[in-house]
Design a protein around this motif. Structure first.
Motif, PDB file in Angstrom:
ATOM      1  N   PRO B  85      -4.860  64.956 -25.065  1.00 41.00           N
ATOM      2  CA  PRO B  85      -3.427  65.631 -24.365  1.00 41.00           C
ATOM      3  C   PRO B  85      -2.534  64.668 -23.873  1.00 41.00           C
ATOM      4  O   PRO B  85      -1.448  65.508 -23.673  1.00 41.00           O
ATOM      5  N   VAL B  88       0.526  64.865 -26.264  1.00 44.11           N
ATOM      6  CA  VAL B  88       1.264  66.142 -26.353  1.00 44.11           C
ATOM      7  C   VAL B  88       2.006  66.013 -25.151  1.00 44.11           C
ATOM      8  O   VAL B  88       3.172  66.754 -24.924  1.00 44.11           O
ATOM      9  N   LEU B 280     -14.638  62.998 -21.581  1.00 51.31           N
ATOM     10  CA  LEU B 280     -15.317  64.218 -22.208  1.00 51.31           C
ATOM     11  C   LEU B 280     -16.508  63.884 -22.838  1.00 51.31           C
ATOM     12  O   LEU B 280     -17.516  64.613 -22.567  1.00 51.31           O
ATOM     13  N   ALA B 283     -19.093  63.543 -19.975  1.00 47.38           N
ATOM     14  CA  ALA B 283     -19.449  64.915 -19.367  1.00 47.38           C
ATOM     15  C   ALA B 283     -20.418  65.574 -20.404  1.00 47.38           C
ATOM     16  O   ALA B 283     -21.485  66.236 -19.920  1.00 47.38           O
ATOM     17  N   LEU B 284     -20.235  65.429 -21.674  1.00 53.20           N
ATOM     18  CA  LEU B 284     -21.108  66.134 -22.551  1.00 53.20           C
ATOM     19  C   LEU B 284     -22.346  65.838 -22.576  1.00 53.20           C
ATOM     20  O   LEU B 284     -23.424  66.444 -22.510  1.00 53.20           O
ATOM     21  N   LYS B 287     -24.178  66.276 -19.168  1.00 51.95           N
ATOM     22  CA  LYS B 287     -24.566  67.637 -19.117  1.00 51.95           C
ATOM     23  C   LYS B 287     -26.237  67.906 -19.915  1.00 51.95           C
ATOM     24  O   LYS B 287     -26.898  68.843 -19.443  1.00 51.95           O
ATOM     25  N   PRO B 306      -7.175  65.969 -18.075  1.00 54.17           N
ATOM     26  CA  PRO B 306      -7.141  67.194 -19.066  1.00 54.17           C
ATOM     27  C   PRO B 306      -7.430  68.559 -18.531  1.00 54.17           C
ATOM     28  O   PRO B 306      -7.758  68.697 -17.392  1.00 54.17           O
ATOM     29  N   GLU B 307      -7.124  69.648 -19.264  1.00 50.58           N
ATOM     30  CA  GLU B 307      -7.230  70.981 -18.581  1.00 50.58           C
ATOM     31  C   GLU B 307      -8.619  71.269 -18.323  1.00 50.58           C
ATOM     32  O   GLU B 307      -8.753  72.291 -17.497  1.00 50.58           O
ATOM     33  N   TRP B 308      -9.724  70.775 -18.638  1.00 56.89           N
ATOM     34  CA  TRP B 308     -10.950  71.149 -18.188  1.00 56.89           C
ATOM     35  C   TRP B 308     -11.445  70.392 -16.832  1.00 56.89           C
ATOM     36  O   TRP B 308     -12.327  70.708 -16.335  1.00 56.89           O
ATOM     37  N   GLU B 310     -10.134  70.753 -13.766  1.00 60.89           N
ATOM     38  CA  GLU B 310     -10.332  71.704 -12.701  1.00 60.89           C
ATOM     39  C   GLU B 310     -11.689  72.495 -12.964  1.00 60.89           C
ATOM     40  O   GLU B 310     -12.168  72.454 -11.926  1.00 60.89           O
ATOM     41  N   LEU B 311     -11.860  72.871 -14.090  1.00 59.77           N
ATOM     42  CA  LEU B 311     -12.924  73.808 -14.235  1.00 59.77           C
ATOM     43  C   LEU B 311     -14.134  73.034 -14.060  1.00 59.77           C
ATOM     44  O   LEU B 311     -15.217  73.746 -13.602  1.00 59.77           O
ATOM     45  N   THR B 312     -14.499  71.590 -14.357  1.00 63.26           N
ATOM     46  CA  THR B 312     -15.659  71.090 -14.084  1.00 63.26           C
ATOM     47  C   THR B 312     -15.627  70.436 -12.728  1.00 63.26           C
ATOM     48  O   THR B 312     -16.561  69.934 -12.193  1.00 63.26           O
ATOM     49  N   GLY B 313     -14.567  70.299 -12.068  1.00 65.09           N
ATOM     50  CA  GLY B 313     -14.454  69.581 -10.868  1.00 65.09           C
ATOM     51  C   GLY B 313     -14.468  68.202 -10.737  1.00 65.09           C
ATOM     52  O   GLY B 313     -14.754  67.587  -9.763  1.00 65.09           O
TER      53      GLY B 313
END
Lengths: 360, 360
Positions: B85, B88, B280, B283-284, B287, B306-308, B310-313
């Motif tokens: 990202p 981009v 990433l 994290a994968l 988890k 990355p966009e995730w 916030e989702l993951t904190g």
DNA sequence: CTGTTAGCGCCTTCAT
DNA sequence: ATGAAGGCGCTAACAG
């Protein structure tokens, strides 16, 4: 001000004339060498040319070649939104195909701005690209007048454009939406919300939504009773509207969770996101509202398969993005080569990737 | 099969000659009109030209213009990995700046292949781009011989290239790594693992790792005692090596969690990822190994946002990506215009975004 | 086998 | 204020 006295500035690249002089021959022979007409060159001359090219570090000017032969092997790739991983993945296929076919893609990123789209299209036209692959914003034909029937060959990706007849390649939206919806119904979900960005303008969204509704309304025949389907429009471009829509969803979730008589997935509402950006927005919202364990109350299924899907455990429908890009270039190449068949549709199947979200 | 045997193929675009004929004038006047030398044209003639252009839907051929005047307003943007990202986002800045400066970026995606990088560079060169912005793979100078001192102007993004002197713009890696490390130390973490892809070749990774180690080794002076820093290399390109590295991390985490005497963050190990792809992967893995609640045992901090995230904190260090891209183009533009100063470094600050992961 | 010639579409002196 | 002629770097007939 200084003339050529000092080669301070970049020492002008060698031209074909320079090479000819250096090799003690005519430009034609150089040109022949460049174009691989090796059979028509004496080994001796060829060697001299090779040496001269080496010495001068000569590289033919593509612009000049293009100007002369009337084609420059450039194609345009117009992308609505590179921020969407879908675009990048499609791009990989495009690049691979271009590589294989000797094309050079000019990548243009409209960043969701209609004005940008128009501007880039115009620019591509001006650079005389031989064709364009368009992942259009949801716009009417007029803005892409230069392409299509009257203008340069074009292939659409993912979305069709009203009034523009052209080849199109993308996901088989109908089948994919059915796949997803049936998966949810089979999983026992009885309340399903299809969440999608404003879809009147974008054919793929329209198709997905329509297929969803159709499955939901005909499902009694499939042995499922009393399942409810809702469509919710999420306008990500407008924060206020987005908030309102999310609030509506919240109410539905709360209501479902308070039903006493239901158990298992029948008690959870399932949310079917029409693409990854929508899914992300939903996930962020749900997490903020229901905490880390939000998936206990809502099941999330989404079109696209973003990198965070595995991390979050949401079920997805992965698109054959690479192949979409690859095929698009192949189609375009055929058009460039003069193929005149009627507009073709290439619908590729999606793949359901089941994760914990819908199968607990 | 064809009705009008003539205009079956695309009706050749109008040229300046066509327009001249249509307007009943010479090519020179058309050229003047196109270049805005409006002062030297009688209103009457100008009107006729305008009309002719309209009627013929004429658009000047950039290639021809470029050939003639020796510059085509094209610049190359070579990206190591669009999948990241970061790329981009930088791209958005590049596009904006190009737009503002009347440049057209040719985006090339090396997809992490050195061979691709070489090929694209060569291609850009043959298209006579006026300059290139390079987010290079970790390679030595030779592969990008065509650019830099001897060749066309170049600006590096994020990473420097050994042996190549050129402007470079990117994150202030040193300061950012310090920021992150101190944040962890201040949060009470006593065991920190810096996880990074093979870094010998990539300057930004090297700098981050070095800064991390330096802070860790000098921290006693900052009042912190007995904190341990480790560097772990994660070679994402090699699954086997990746597995091995992750196993090493697992052992460390398990050991830390079994220490009896410690509480709070002192018991959790903190992992500092050198970029988003690494984060990433981590994290994968975590988890998968520790379940949905993996963050109870490990704190994750990462470069990039990355966009995730916030989702993951997870806590992150966001780079000023847009500005990096914008500045890179500005630098390049100056070079194209002939500025001759010595190579410049533009280091932009990162922003620490604290989330639950490191602050529970 | 090899060189000469004439443009591709446009810009740029240089005359008029 | 306007146009004619030459050339940017290269290719594609034509000769030889």
């Amino acid at each position: 001000m200084s003339t050529t006295s000092t080669s301070q500035t970049t020492p002008r690249r060698a031209t074909i004339t320079d090479v000819a002089r250096e090799a003690g021959t005519g430009k034609t022979s150089i040109s022949r060498y460049l174009n691989g007409e090796t059979s028509a060159l004496s080994p001796e001359l060829r060697a001299r040319i090779e040496a001269a090219i080496q010495r001068l570090d000569y590289q033919p000017n593509q612009m000049a070649r293009g100007l002369k032969r009337g084609r420059n092997r450039l194609i345009g790739m117009l992308l609505a939104d590179l921020t969407n991983p879908y675009s990048v993945e499609v791009l990989q296929g495009v690049e691979a195909a271009c590589h294989a076919l000797g094309l050079m893609p000019l990548i243009c990123h409209a960043a969701n701005e209609v004005e940008m789209e128009r501007r880039y299209l115009q620019l591509l036209t001006t650079y005389r690209v031989e064709g364009v692959i368009v992942n259009a914003l949801g716009v009417r034909e007029e803005t892409l007048r230069p392409v299509g029937s009257g203008g340069i060959p074009a292939v659409l990706v993912d979305r069709s454009v009203e009034g523009l007849v052209a080849d199109i390649v993308g996901l088989d939206n109908r089948a994919a939406a059915e796949l997803g919806t049936r998966h949810l119904l089979d999983g026992g979900f009885r309340e399903i919300w299809f969440v999608v960005q404003p879809f009147e303008q974008v054919s793929s969204r329209r198709l997905r939504e329509a297929a969803f509704r159709e499955v939901m309304s005909t499902q009694p025949a499939a042995g499922v009773k009393d399942a409810q389907g809702h469509t919710l429009v999420l306008n990500l471009a407008d924060p206020l509207q987005t908030e309102r829509s999310l609030a509506e969803l919240d109410r539905a979730i709360d209501a479902a969770n308070s039903h006493a008589g239901t158990v298992g997935n029948a008690a959870r509402v399932a949310v079917f996101a029409a693409n990854a950006p929508v899914a992300l927005r939903l996930a962020l919202h749900l997490k903020a509202r229901y905490g880390a364990d939000w998936q206990a109350r809502v099941a999330l299924l989404s079109f696209d398969d973003p990198e965070w899907a595995e991390l979050t455990g949401i079920t997805t429908i992965r698109q054959p993005t690479y192949e979409i890009g690859y095929r698009a270039v192949e189609f375009l190449y055929e058009r460039i080569e003069g193929v005149q068949t009627t507009a073709r549709d290439c619908l590729l199947p999606g793949e359901l990737i089941v994760r914990a979200s819908t199968s607990r």
